[in-house]
Motif scaffolding. Structure first.
Motif, PDB file in Angstrom:
ATOM      1  N   ASN A 446       2.015   9.078   0.646  1.00  0.00           N
ATOM      2  CA  ASN A 446       0.629   9.071   0.205  1.00  0.00           C
ATOM      3  C   ASN A 446       0.606   8.812  -1.291  1.00  0.00           C
ATOM      4  OD1 ASN A 446      -2.055   9.557  -0.389  1.00  0.00           O
ATOM      5  ND2 ASN A 446      -2.215  11.257   1.053  1.00  0.00           N
ATOM      6  N   ASN A 447      -0.109   7.791  -1.698  1.00  0.00           N
ATOM      7  CA  ASN A 447      -0.164   7.497  -3.132  1.00  0.00           C
ATOM      8  C   ASN A 447      -1.224   8.316  -3.856  1.00  0.00           C
ATOM      9  OD1 ASN A 447      -2.597   6.291  -2.503  1.00  0.00           O
ATOM     10  ND2 ASN A 447      -1.827   4.186  -2.738  1.00  0.00           N
ATOM     11  N   LYS A 448      -1.840   9.270  -3.149  1.00  0.00           N
ATOM     12  CA  LYS A 448      -2.765  10.227  -3.759  1.00  0.00           C
ATOM     13  C   LYS A 448      -3.899   9.561  -4.512  1.00  0.00           C
ATOM     14  CE  LYS A 448       0.013  13.597  -2.513  1.00  0.00           C
ATOM     15  NZ  LYS A 448      -0.308  14.505  -1.404  1.00  0.00           N
ATOM     16  N   GLY A 449      -4.358   8.430  -4.035  1.00  0.00           N
ATOM     17  CA  GLY A 449      -5.509   7.780  -4.642  1.00  0.00           C
ATOM     18  C   GLY A 449      -5.176   6.782  -5.732  1.00  0.00           C
ATOM     19  N   PHE A 467      -5.987  10.937 -11.754  1.00  0.00           N
ATOM     20  CA  PHE A 467      -5.729  12.294 -12.244  1.00  0.00           C
ATOM     21  C   PHE A 467      -4.897  12.301 -13.523  1.00  0.00           C
ATOM     22  CE2 PHE A 467      -2.872  11.116  -8.788  1.00  0.00           C
ATOM     23  CZ  PHE A 467      -1.663  11.091  -9.432  1.00  0.00           C
ATOM     24  N   ALA A 468      -4.710  11.147 -14.185  1.00  0.00           N
ATOM     25  CA  ALA A 468      -3.815  11.048 -15.337  1.00  0.00           C
ATOM     26  C   ALA A 468      -4.369  11.799 -16.543  1.00  0.00           C
ATOM     27  CB  ALA A 468      -3.596   9.588 -15.702  1.00  0.00           C
ATOM     28  N   ASN A 469      -3.453  12.340 -17.356  1.00  0.00           N
ATOM     29  CA  ASN A 469      -3.822  12.912 -18.658  1.00  0.00           C
ATOM     30  C   ASN A 469      -2.805  12.451 -19.690  1.00  0.00           C
ATOM     31  OD1 ASN A 469      -1.524  14.534 -18.400  1.00  0.00           O
ATOM     32  ND2 ASN A 469      -2.687  16.260 -17.553  1.00  0.00           N
ATOM     33  N   ALA A 470      -2.828  13.062 -20.838  1.00  0.00           N
ATOM     34  CA  ALA A 470      -1.991  12.580 -21.941  1.00  0.00           C
ATOM     35  C   ALA A 470      -0.504  12.689 -21.641  1.00  0.00           C
ATOM     36  CB  ALA A 470      -2.324  13.353 -23.218  1.00  0.00           C
ATOM     37  N   LYS A 471      -0.161  13.537 -20.676  1.00  0.00           N
ATOM     38  CA  LYS A 471       1.258  13.705 -20.358  1.00  0.00           C
ATOM     39  C   LYS A 471       1.709  12.837 -19.191  1.00  0.00           C
ATOM     40  CE  LYS A 471       1.372  18.490 -22.009  1.00  0.00           C
ATOM     41  NZ  LYS A 471       1.676  19.898 -21.662  1.00  0.00           N
ATOM     42  N   THR A 503      10.985 -10.828  -8.777  1.00  0.00           N
ATOM     43  CA  THR A 503      10.375 -10.837  -7.446  1.00  0.00           C
ATOM     44  C   THR A 503      11.043  -9.783  -6.561  1.00  0.00           C
ATOM     45  OG1 THR A 503       9.863 -13.188  -7.601  1.00  0.00           O
ATOM     46  CG2 THR A 503       9.929 -12.239  -5.385  1.00  0.00           C
ATOM     47  N   GLY A 504      10.225  -9.063  -5.804  1.00  0.00           N
ATOM     48  CA  GLY A 504      10.791  -8.093  -4.876  1.00  0.00           C
ATOM     49  C   GLY A 504       9.901  -6.889  -4.652  1.00  0.00           C
ATOM     50  N   MET A 505      10.471  -5.887  -3.949  1.00  0.00           N
ATOM     51  CA  MET A 505       9.776  -4.647  -3.637  1.00  0.00           C
ATOM     52  C   MET A 505      10.058  -3.630  -4.730  1.00  0.00           C
ATOM     53  SD  MET A 505       7.952  -2.776  -1.541  1.00  0.00           S
ATOM     54  CE  MET A 505       7.988  -3.733  -0.022  1.00  0.00           C
ATOM     55  N   TYR A 506       8.998  -2.899  -5.158  1.00  0.00           N
ATOM     56  CA  TYR A 506       9.141  -1.863  -6.178  1.00  0.00           C
ATOM     57  C   TYR A 506       8.460  -0.577  -5.709  1.00  0.00           C
ATOM     58  CZ  TYR A 506      10.882  -5.377  -9.405  1.00  0.00           C
ATOM     59  OH  TYR A 506      11.646  -6.355  -9.998  1.00  0.00           O
ATOM     60  N   PHE A 507       8.971   0.528  -6.259  1.00  0.00           N
ATOM     61  CA  PHE A 507       8.376   1.826  -6.007  1.00  0.00           C
ATOM     62  C   PHE A 507       7.854   2.391  -7.320  1.00  0.00           C
ATOM     63  CE2 PHE A 507      12.088   1.195  -3.276  1.00  0.00           C
ATOM     64  CZ  PHE A 507      11.509   1.260  -2.025  1.00  0.00           C
ATOM     65  N   PHE A 508       6.772   3.155  -7.247  1.00  0.00           N
ATOM     66  CA  PHE A 508       6.308   3.847  -8.450  1.00  0.00           C
ATOM     67  C   PHE A 508       6.238   5.348  -8.185  1.00  0.00           C
ATOM     68  CE2 PHE A 508       2.294   2.939  -6.271  1.00  0.00           C
ATOM     69  CZ  PHE A 508       1.648   4.160  -6.330  1.00  0.00           C
ATOM     70  N   ASP A 513       2.355  16.549 -15.956  1.00  0.00           N
ATOM     71  CA  ASP A 513       2.790  17.912 -16.261  1.00  0.00           C
ATOM     72  C   ASP A 513       4.196  18.154 -15.733  1.00  0.00           C
ATOM     73  OD1 ASP A 513       0.383  18.589 -17.512  1.00  0.00           O
ATOM     74  OD2 ASP A 513      -0.540  19.114 -15.590  1.00  0.00           O
ATOM     75  N   GLU A 514       5.044  17.109 -15.851  1.00  0.00           N
ATOM     76  CA  GLU A 514       6.451  17.147 -15.479  1.00  0.00           C
ATOM     77  C   GLU A 514       6.668  17.374 -13.982  1.00  0.00           C
ATOM     78  OE1 GLU A 514       8.422  19.978 -17.935  1.00  0.00           O
ATOM     79  OE2 GLU A 514       8.127  18.808 -19.774  1.00  0.00           O
ATOM     80  N   GLN A 515       5.653  17.087 -13.202  1.00  0.00           N
ATOM     81  CA  GLN A 515       5.763  17.158 -11.746  1.00  0.00           C
ATOM     82  C   GLN A 515       5.374  15.818 -11.133  1.00  0.00           C
ATOM     83  OE1 GLN A 515       3.327  20.403 -10.429  1.00  0.00           O
ATOM     84  NE2 GLN A 515       4.818  21.967 -11.003  1.00  0.00           N
ATOM     85  N   VAL A 516       6.030  15.493  -9.995  1.00  0.00           N
ATOM     86  CA  VAL A 516       5.678  14.261  -9.291  1.00  0.00           C
ATOM     87  C   VAL A 516       4.355  14.488  -8.561  1.00  0.00           C
ATOM     88  CG1 VAL A 516       6.333  12.618  -7.496  1.00  0.00           C
ATOM     89  CG2 VAL A 516       8.088  13.597  -9.005  1.00  0.00           C
ATOM     90  N   LYS A 517       3.362  13.680  -8.888  1.00  0.00           N
ATOM     91  CA  LYS A 517       2.036  13.817  -8.294  1.00  0.00           C
ATOM     92  C   LYS A 517       1.745  12.767  -7.222  1.00  0.00           C
ATOM     93  CE  LYS A 517       0.742  17.341 -10.755  1.00  0.00           C
ATOM     94  NZ  LYS A 517       0.503  18.650 -10.131  1.00  0.00           N
ATOM     95  N   ALA A 518       2.428  11.640  -7.335  1.00  0.00           N
ATOM     96  CA  ALA A 518       2.185  10.579  -6.348  1.00  0.00           C
ATOM     97  C   ALA A 518       3.359   9.628  -6.333  1.00  0.00           C
ATOM     98  CB  ALA A 518       0.898   9.829  -6.656  1.00  0.00           C
ATOM     99  N   ARG A 519       3.578   9.026  -5.176  1.00  0.00           N
ATOM    100  CA  ARG A 519       4.575   7.974  -5.030  1.00  0.00           C
ATOM    101  C   ARG A 519       3.966   6.856  -4.207  1.00  0.00           C
ATOM    102  NH1 ARG A 519       8.445  12.499  -3.948  1.00  0.00           N
ATOM    103  NH2 ARG A 519       9.867  12.604  -5.727  1.00  0.00           N
ATOM    104  N   GLY A 520       4.466   5.652  -4.396  1.00  0.00           N
ATOM    105  CA  GLY A 520       3.962   4.532  -3.619  1.00  0.00           C
ATOM    106  C   GLY A 520       4.823   3.297  -3.823  1.00  0.00           C
ATOM    107  N   LYS A 521       4.332   2.176  -3.380  1.00  0.00           N
ATOM    108  CA  LYS A 521       5.107   0.943  -3.464  1.00  0.00           C
ATOM    109  C   LYS A 521       4.190  -0.233  -3.737  1.00  0.00           C
ATOM    110  CE  LYS A 521       5.000   0.238   1.565  1.00  0.00           C
ATOM    111  NZ  LYS A 521       4.285   1.469   1.898  1.00  0.00           N
ATOM    112  N   PHE A 522       4.773  -1.315  -4.278  1.00  0.00           N
ATOM    113  CA  PHE A 522       4.041  -2.562  -4.456  1.00  0.00           C
ATOM    114  C   PHE A 522       5.040  -3.704  -4.435  1.00  0.00           C
ATOM    115  CE2 PHE A 522       5.143  -1.061  -8.679  1.00  0.00           C
ATOM    116  CZ  PHE A 522       5.554  -2.200  -9.365  1.00  0.00           C
ATOM    117  N   ILE A 523       4.529  -4.897  -4.308  1.00  0.00           N
ATOM    118  CA  ILE A 523       5.367  -6.098  -4.193  1.00  0.00           C
ATOM    119  C   ILE A 523       5.047  -7.039  -5.343  1.00  0.00           C
ATOM    120  CG2 ILE A 523       5.892  -8.119  -2.765  1.00  0.00           C
ATOM    121  CD1 ILE A 523       5.163  -6.410  -0.325  1.00  0.00           C
TER     122      ILE A 523
END
Length: 525
Positions: A446-449, A467-471, A503-508, A513-523
């Motif tokens: 889930n890329n959490k929006g 949900f981004a902030n300065a950190k 060119t290729g598949m990437y993950f973000f 706040d030093e915690q992983v909030k979302a993960r996802g992928k793009f091409i």
């Protein structure tokens, strides 16, 4: 238990073991030393007494089972010695076939007719004879009675040496059947008939669907191989859309076929008995979308077939000897009568309970590709399923509860899902995404929006992170899990340029706040 017969079947494997006598209990047992039992059927008289009619090696045994804990033998109809004796009823008549080879009192006995109207007293019987056949019916393997008043005798042999597939008789006068036609395309071991359609079990030819509206000239509409291509018997689902088949070959499975379109028959699933998977089902009957399966290895099992692409064993009772030949679940009281070749007749009380169904699809978390041969394991009940080419798995258990499901595939990170609730009669859908080992991305569900447009990226793309902030940081990895760049995001949006990446598949991965909030992928193209 289910397992692959051939790799071409590409079906799921199940390994599940339960204790004996699951949802089947013994009300009574009769034992006849030195006798072998074959087919069995039911009869109910005008006083609602229930009778088990059982084909024995020396004739037919008739037993009153109205009181299931105290079955009472009431008649024994003699017949020439044979371990093969099958029977069906029409009104107050029973029709009995046997493979006995010679005559009784000078009359060949391929078809015996019993008048049951005298029960619980004496019964009358005779053997069929009709000059229209040109000879007497010497042997018949099985019998079928259609609701519209026709009798079908399969595996026939005539006294003049002719071998027929199926002989068809009119029962306008049930005591004196009249020959009206025959099906001779193939040798037929058994058949079922509904309306004007016959499904014939043709051993080496699988099964055929035959138009018998004209009894004199049956027409084959379709022929279908079965898993071991040695079809022993068939039975239809309650709605008529699915056909269940048995093959009398050691280790062969029961098959479930979608026959709603006979031009496109599809194999839906296969079933092996859980405790003795190498001992095939001998005959299959259907009642309320449950399969009653007397089997080699001598047992009776109940299979929930409400979801015919996911056959799940929900009941089992061990009998004796090598083969439980037949089982009849059609008594009005709900009792099941089974018989084996060791001279035993069983009166069983079933508990019909729906299985807990667990089904889903396993995919690659980055590409969405369907993953074949992923193992789906359910704790405690020892279920292990492999996905098919469509990434699908279908399994289940008779026991409701909370389970841990583990999904694994070589080259992918194993995923463990806790607290999966399974309930009887309920479908639980559990779709699972697996990530490649070494990608550094363990959970991309889930890329959490997070919004990326356009995707695939051809020139530049805008990332919107609500949900981004300065950190906040956005880390971008290539398909092998190597960190390509890190973007510090202060405003909730940033622009990614195509020239910065290959060119290729990437993950973000979005860190906040030093915690992983979302993960996802793009091409990137």
């Amino acid at each position: 238990m289910k397992k692959n017969l051939l790799s071409l079947l590409l079906l799921i494997s199940t390994y599940q073991f339960t204790s004996a006598q699951t949802n089947l209990s013994l009300a009574a047992q009769l034992t006849y030393p030195g006798i072998s039992f074959a087919g069995c059927w039911h009869y109910v008289d005008n006083s609602f007494n229930e009778y088990a009619l059982v084909g024995a090696s020396d004739g037919v045994r008739i037993i009153n089972i109205t009181n299931p804990t105290n079955p009472v033998p009431v008649a024994s109809v003699p017949g020439e010695a044979s371990i093969w004796r099958e029977l069906k009823t029409y009104g107050h008549y029973a029709y009995v076939s046997t493979e006995a080879g010679s005559g009784v009192a000078g009359v060949t006995n391929g078809l015996q007719i019993i008048d049951l109207s005298g029960l619980p007293g004496s019964v009358n019987y005779k053997y069929y004879s009709d000059s229209l056949l040109g000879s007497l019916l010497m042997r018949g393997h099985t019998v079928t009675v259609a609701d519209n008043g026709f009798l079908y005798v399969s595996g026939t042999h005539l006294a003049n040496g002719a071998v027929g597939g199926v002989l068809i008789f009119s029962l306008t006068d049930p005591w004196n059947p009249v020959y009206v036609g025959q099906y001779t395309t193939s040798y037929v071991h058994d058949c079922i008939v509904y309306n004007d359609t016959m499904i014939s079990s043709e051993l080496g030819n699988g099964f055929s669907i035959v138009d018998v509206s004209n009894k004199a000239t049956p027409v084959v509409l379709q022929t279908q191989p079965t898993p071991a291509n040695f079809n022993h018997n068939t039975w239809r689902s309650d709605n008529g859309n699915v056909l269940f088949t048995t093959d009398e070959v050691g280790g062969a499975p029961l098959g479930a076929y979608d026959i709603s379109d006979i031009a496109n028959i599809k194999l839906l699933d296969i079933y092996y008995t859980q405790n003795m998977p190498n001992s095939e089902v001998h005959n299959v009957r259907v009642i309320n979308d449950f399969l009653i399966c007397p089997s080699y290895g001598s047992q009776v099992t109940i299979v929930d077939a409400a979801r015919p692409a996911n056959l799940i064993e929900v009941g089992e009772y061990p009998t004796s000897g090598n083969l439980c030949w037949d089982a009849d679940p059609y008594f009005p009281s709900g009792k099941i009568v089974a018989c084996d070749m060791n001279g035993n007749i069983y009166v069983l009380t079933p508990n019909y309970i729906r299985a807990c169904y667990l089904e889903g699809i396993v995919t690659d978390s980055a590409t969405g590709a369907l993953l074949n041969n992923a193992a789906v394991q359910v704790s405690v009940v020892n279920l292990s399923e492999n996905t098919n080419l469509n990434g699908e798995y279908k399994t289940g258990t008779v026991t409701a509860g909370t389970y841990t499901v583990t999904v694994s595939l070589t080259g992918y990170n194993t995923k463990i899902i806790n607290n999966v609730q399974l309930n009887n009669g309920v479908l639980t859908t559990l779709n699972v995404q697996l990530s490649l080992v070494g990608s550094g991305i363990n959970d991309i569900e889930n890329n959490k929006g997070v919004f990326i447009a356009p995707n695939p990226v051809t020139d530049k793309a805008t990332f919107v992170i609500p949900f981004a902030n300065a950190k906040a940081q956005v880390k971008i990895y290539d398909a092998l899990g190597k960190l390509s760049q890190t973007v510090v995001n202060n405003y909730g949006t940033f622009t990614l340029h195509r020239n910065d990446l290959n060119t290729g598949m990437y993950f973000f991965e979005v860190m906040n706040d030093e915690q992983v909030k979302a993960r996802g992928k793009f091409i990137v193209q």
